[in-house]
Design a protein around this motif. Structure first.
Motif, mmCIF file in Angstrom:
data_model
loop_
_atom_site.group_PDB
_atom_site.id
_atom_site.type_symbol
_atom_site.label_atom_id
_atom_site.label_comp_id
_atom_site.label_asym_id
_atom_site.label_seq_id
_atom_site.Cartn_x
_atom_site.Cartn_y
_atom_site.Cartn_z
ATOM 1 N N ARG A 114 -0.586 -51.003 30.679
ATOM 2 C CA ARG A 114 -1.792 -51.382 31.403
ATOM 3 C C ARG A 114 -1.411 -52.017 32.732
ATOM 4 N NH1 ARG A 114 -4.627 -55.709 27.723
ATOM 5 N NH2 ARG A 114 -2.502 -56.503 27.869
ATOM 6 N N PRO A 115 -2.312 -52.020 33.703
ATOM 7 C CA PRO A 115 -2.079 -52.851 34.899
ATOM 8 C C PRO A 115 -1.907 -54.308 34.470
ATOM 9 C CG PRO A 115 -3.923 -51.364 35.264
ATOM 10 C CD PRO A 115 -3.577 -51.260 33.807
ATOM 11 N N TYR A 116 -1.093 -55.033 35.216
ATOM 12 C CA TYR A 116 -0.790 -56.408 34.840
ATOM 13 C C TYR A 116 -2.024 -57.306 34.833
ATOM 14 C CZ TYR A 116 4.279 -55.821 34.792
ATOM 15 O OH TYR A 116 5.542 -55.434 34.465
ATOM 16 N N ASN A 117 -2.873 -57.169 35.862
ATOM 17 C CA ASN A 117 -4.053 -58.035 35.954
ATOM 18 C C ASN A 117 -5.070 -57.392 36.888
ATOM 19 O OD1 ASN A 117 -3.825 -59.289 38.806
ATOM 20 N ND2 ASN A 117 -1.785 -59.643 37.954
ATOM 21 N N PRO A 118 -6.307 -57.864 36.879
ATOM 22 C CA PRO A 118 -7.348 -57.224 37.698
ATOM 23 C C PRO A 118 -7.338 -57.624 39.158
ATOM 24 C CG PRO A 118 -8.295 -59.016 36.420
ATOM 25 C CD PRO A 118 -6.868 -58.893 35.982
ATOM 26 N N MET A 119 -6.412 -58.478 39.582
ATOM 27 C CA MET A 119 -6.381 -58.928 40.966
ATOM 28 C C MET A 119 -5.408 -58.128 41.830
ATOM 29 S SD MET A 119 -8.688 -61.225 40.819
ATOM 30 C CE MET A 119 -9.557 -61.872 39.388
ATOM 31 N N VAL A 120 -4.637 -57.239 41.215
ATOM 32 C CA VAL A 120 -3.813 -56.302 41.976
ATOM 33 C C VAL A 120 -4.559 -54.968 42.031
ATOM 34 C CG1 VAL A 120 -1.622 -57.421 41.460
ATOM 35 C CG2 VAL A 120 -2.499 -55.669 39.902
ATOM 36 N N ASN A 121 -4.130 -54.093 42.933
ATOM 37 C CA ASN A 121 -4.885 -52.862 43.156
ATOM 38 C C ASN A 121 -5.036 -52.016 41.898
ATOM 39 O OD1 ASN A 121 -4.778 -53.816 45.766
ATOM 40 N ND2 ASN A 121 -4.102 -51.883 46.670
ATOM 41 N N ALA A 122 -3.953 -51.868 41.126
ATOM 42 C CA ALA A 122 -4.019 -51.035 39.928
ATOM 43 C C ALA A 122 -5.059 -51.571 38.954
ATOM 44 C CB ALA A 122 -2.647 -50.964 39.260
ATOM 45 N N GLY A 123 -5.079 -52.882 38.766
ATOM 46 C CA GLY A 123 -6.057 -53.477 37.866
ATOM 47 C C GLY A 123 -7.475 -53.370 38.398
ATOM 48 N N ALA A 124 -7.633 -53.559 39.710
ATOM 49 C CA ALA A 124 -8.974 -53.500 40.306
ATOM 50 C C ALA A 124 -9.526 -52.079 40.291
ATOM 51 C CB ALA A 124 -8.932 -54.033 41.734
ATOM 52 N N ILE A 125 -8.668 -51.083 40.468
ATOM 53 C CA ILE A 125 -9.130 -49.692 40.382
ATOM 54 C C ILE A 125 -9.534 -49.373 38.943
ATOM 55 C CG2 ILE A 125 -8.394 -47.283 40.598
ATOM 56 C CD1 ILE A 125 -6.613 -48.246 42.983
ATOM 57 N N THR A 126 -8.798 -49.906 37.977
ATOM 58 C CA THR A 126 -9.186 -49.741 36.577
ATOM 59 C C THR A 126 -10.548 -50.361 36.320
ATOM 60 O OG1 THR A 126 -6.862 -49.783 35.892
ATOM 61 C CG2 THR A 126 -8.503 -50.208 34.185
ATOM 62 N N VAL A 127 -10.783 -51.563 36.849
ATOM 63 C CA VAL A 127 -12.083 -52.227 36.692
ATOM 64 C C VAL A 127 -13.184 -51.411 37.355
ATOM 65 C CG1 VAL A 127 -13.422 -54.279 37.340
ATOM 66 C CG2 VAL A 127 -11.119 -54.533 36.399
ATOM 67 N N ALA A 128 -12.899 -50.851 38.532
ATOM 68 C CA ALA A 128 -13.882 -49.995 39.194
ATOM 69 C C ALA A 128 -14.241 -48.803 38.310
ATOM 70 C CB ALA A 128 -13.352 -49.517 40.544
ATOM 71 N N GLY A 129 -13.234 -48.255 37.617
ATOM 72 C CA GLY A 129 -13.499 -47.162 36.697
ATOM 73 C C GLY A 129 -14.399 -47.580 35.545
ATOM 74 N N MET A 130 -14.172 -48.782 35.029
ATOM 75 C CA MET A 130 -15.019 -49.284 33.945
ATOM 76 C C MET A 130 -16.455 -49.477 34.413
ATOM 77 S SD MET A 130 -12.653 -52.000 31.838
ATOM 78 C CE MET A 130 -11.458 -52.546 33.040
ATOM 79 N N LEU A 131 -16.610 -50.009 35.619
ATOM 80 C CA LEU A 131 -17.961 -50.218 36.141
ATOM 81 C C LEU A 131 -18.662 -48.883 36.381
ATOM 82 C CD1 LEU A 131 -17.396 -53.137 38.692
ATOM 83 C CD2 LEU A 131 -18.486 -53.261 36.449
ATOM 84 N N ARG A 132 -17.929 -47.904 36.892
ATOM 85 C CA ARG A 132 -18.581 -46.611 37.121
ATOM 86 C C ARG A 132 -18.941 -45.942 35.797
ATOM 87 N NH1 ARG A 132 -18.957 -41.407 38.227
ATOM 88 N NH2 ARG A 132 -20.115 -40.892 40.133
ATOM 89 N N ASP A 133 -18.085 -46.082 34.797
ATOM 90 C CA ASP A 133 -18.417 -45.530 33.484
ATOM 91 C C ASP A 133 -19.698 -46.166 32.938
ATOM 92 O OD1 ASP A 133 -16.165 -43.953 33.552
ATOM 93 O OD2 ASP A 133 -14.954 -45.275 32.272
ATOM 94 N N ALA A 134 -19.838 -47.482 33.145
ATOM 95 C CA ALA A 134 -20.974 -48.213 32.578
ATOM 96 C C ALA A 134 -22.250 -48.036 33.393
ATOM 97 C CB ALA A 134 -20.632 -49.701 32.466
ATOM 98 N N LEU A 135 -22.109 -47.933 34.717
ATOM 99 C CA LEU A 135 -23.279 -47.957 35.601
ATOM 100 C C LEU A 135 -23.627 -46.606 36.202
ATOM 101 C CD1 LEU A 135 -22.396 -51.273 37.481
ATOM 102 C CD2 LEU A 135 -24.037 -50.998 35.609
ATOM 103 N N GLY A 136 -22.720 -45.660 36.136
ATOM 104 C CA GLY A 136 -23.001 -44.327 36.653
ATOM 105 C C GLY A 136 -22.956 -44.258 38.172
ATOM 106 N N GLY A 137 -23.668 -43.284 38.707
ATOM 107 C CA GLY A 137 -23.628 -43.016 40.144
ATOM 108 C C GLY A 137 -24.214 -44.107 41.007
ATOM 109 N N ASN A 138 -24.978 -45.030 40.417
ATOM 110 C CA ASN A 138 -25.565 -46.141 41.181
ATOM 111 C C ASN A 138 -24.691 -47.393 41.152
ATOM 112 O OD1 ASN A 138 -27.910 -44.697 41.908
ATOM 113 N ND2 ASN A 138 -28.886 -45.215 39.956
ATOM 114 N N ALA A 139 -23.454 -47.241 40.719
ATOM 115 C CA ALA A 139 -22.585 -48.416 40.526
ATOM 116 C C ALA A 139 -22.452 -49.245 41.798
ATOM 117 C CB ALA A 139 -21.213 -47.974 40.033
ATOM 118 N N PHE A 140 -22.258 -48.588 42.959
ATOM 119 C CA PHE A 140 -22.062 -49.377 44.174
ATOM 120 C C PHE A 140 -23.311 -50.148 44.544
ATOM 121 C CE2 PHE A 140 -22.264 -49.937 48.808
ATOM 122 C CZ PHE A 140 -21.206 -50.836 48.938
#
Length: 328
Positions: A114-140
Motif C-alpha cells: 500500500r502507499p505509506y500514507n495519504p499525505m504523499v502523492n501515491a496515497g492521495a491518488i489512492t484516496v482520490a480513487g476511493m472518493l471517485r468510486d464512492a461519489l461517481g462523476g460528481n466527485a469534484f
C-alpha cells in the motif's frame, strides 16, 4: 460568512507583525516550476493568518493573494474518505506510516503493498480513487463544495494551473498505473488522476487556510457559520496523520520543532491546526528542497515558540474542556 478581523491591535497581532517582519527578508528557495504554471507566480507575496474558535481573524501581509491549495488538499480528501468509507476500508488501501521519502516517490510499503500514507502523492491518488468510486462523476463538485464550507466562502478551480498539472503530471500518471497494478486503484485510472489534478488546483488564500484550520480545530465545525463540515472521528484521525506525515520528509523535524499538525503544498501554503484552539494559514511561494515554503516554515517555528503552540509545550493548556477536568 467570513471571520472578521479584530478592530484593535491585540497581543497576538503584535506577535504576528513581529514574526512577519523577522521572516520577510528570506529570499532563499525556489518556485515549484516542475508544474509550468507555478513557475510563473510572483515569488514575493507573504501572508500569515490566524483564526480562533470564536471566529476572530488576525492577519498580516498578503493574506488575500490567491494560490492553489496543492497537497494541502490531501488532508481534506483523506478526512472525507474516512467519513464516506470508514477506517477499515480506507486503511485497507492506504497506510498511516511516515515514508521518509519525497512526496512524489514511486514507492510503496514492501509488506502491505500500500502507499505509506495519504499525505504523499501515491496515497492521495489512492484516496482520490476511493472518493471517485464512492461519489461517481460528481466527485469534484462535491469535494469543492466541502472545501468551500470549511473556508466559509465559495472556492474555485484555477483552470490554468489545472491544465498545467494535467499536461505535465507524467510522474503521477506512472504512480496511478502502479497503484492499479497492486490493486489500490480500480479502472479506469484517468478519471481518478483528473480528480487529483483538479483538487490540487483549487484556489485559496492564507485567510481561507486559517479558517479551514479553525474548522478542523473546532472538531469539524466552521466557527463562523456553525456548519458541521467534517465528522469528529474523521477529524481526529486526520490530525494524527497530519502530525506525523503532513510536511513531506521534513515531518519528523516539524513535529520536533513546531509540534502542530500541519500540511504543506507546493503552491506555497501551509495549514496548521492547534486542536480546540486555532487554525493558522501561511503563504509564501519559495520552497525549500523538501517542497515546503521557506518563510512559512520559519514563521510557524516562531509562532509556536511565541504562542506556546507546541503540542508538548507545558504552557499549552489546550481546550476549556480539559481545563474543566483539571479544575475538579
Amino acid at each position: 460568512m467570513h471571520a472578521q478581523p479584530t478592530g484593535q491591535t491585540s497581543a497576538i497581532e503584535q506577535i504576528l507583525a513581529d514574526v512577519h517582519r523577522r521572516t520577510l527578508g528570506r529570499r532563499d528557495g525556489e518556485l515549484a516550476d516542475y508544474i509550468p504554471e507555478l513557475g510563473k507566480v510572483a515569488p514575493d507575496p507573504y501572508g500569515i493568518a490566524i483564526a480562533t474558535l470564536g471566529g476572530k481573524l488576525h492577519c498580516i501581509g498578503d493574506v488575500d493573494v490567491p494560490f492553489t491549495i496543492q497537497s494541502i488538499s490531501k488532508a481534506l480528501t483523506f478526512c472525507m474518505a474516512l467519513e464516506l468509507l470508514g477506517r477499515e476500508d480506507v486503511f485497507a488501501r492506504v497506510g498511516v506510516e511516515p515514508s521518509g521519502d519525497a512526496f512524489n516517490a514511486i514507492e510503496f510499503d514492501p509488506v502491505s503493498r500500500r502507499p505509506y500514507n495519504p499525505m504523499v502523492n501515491a496515497g492521495a491518488i489512492t484516496v482520490a480513487g476511493m472518493l471517485r468510486d464512492a461519489l461517481g462523476g460528481n466527485a469534484f463538485e462535491i469535494l469543492l463544495e466541502r472545501f468551500s464550507l470549511a473556508a466559509g466562502r465559495a472556492l474555485e478551480l484555477d483552470e490554468a494551473v489545472y491544465r498545467s498539472e494535467a499536461a505535465s503530471g507524467h510522474r503521477n500518471r506512472a504512480i496511478g498505473h502502479l497503484l492499479l497494478s497492486v490493486g489500490a486503484l480500480r479502472e479506469p485510472v484517468d478519471p481518478v488522476l483528473d480528480l487529483y489534478f483538479r483538487q490540487c488546483a483549487i484556489q485559496v488564500t492564507a485567510r481561507d487556510l486559517a479558517l479551514i484550520g479553525a474548522t478542523i480545530a473546532n472538531m469539524g465545525e466552521n466557527p463562523v457559520s456553525g456548519t458541521q463540515v467534517f465528522d469528529v472521528d474523521a477529524v481526529r484521525d486526520t490530525l494524527a496523520v497530519m502530525f506525523t506525515c503532513g510536511m513531506y520528509d521534513y515531518s519528523g523535524n516539524w513535529a520536533y520543532d513546531v509540534g502542530v499538525p500541519a500540511k504543506s503544498g507546493v503552491g506555497g501554503g501551509i495549514i496548521g491546526v492547534v486542536n480546540r484552539q486555532l487554525g493558522i494559514g501561511t503563504f509564501s511561494p519559495r520552497l525549500d528542497a523538501k517542497g515546503n515554503s521557506v518563510r512559512g516554515v520559519c514563521g510557524f517555528r516562531m509562532l509556536s515558540d511565541e504562542l506556546g503552540l507546541h503540542a508538548f509545550d507545558p504552557t499549552n493548556r489546550g481546550s476549556a474542556l480539559v481545563d474543566s477536568f483539571l479544575a475538579r
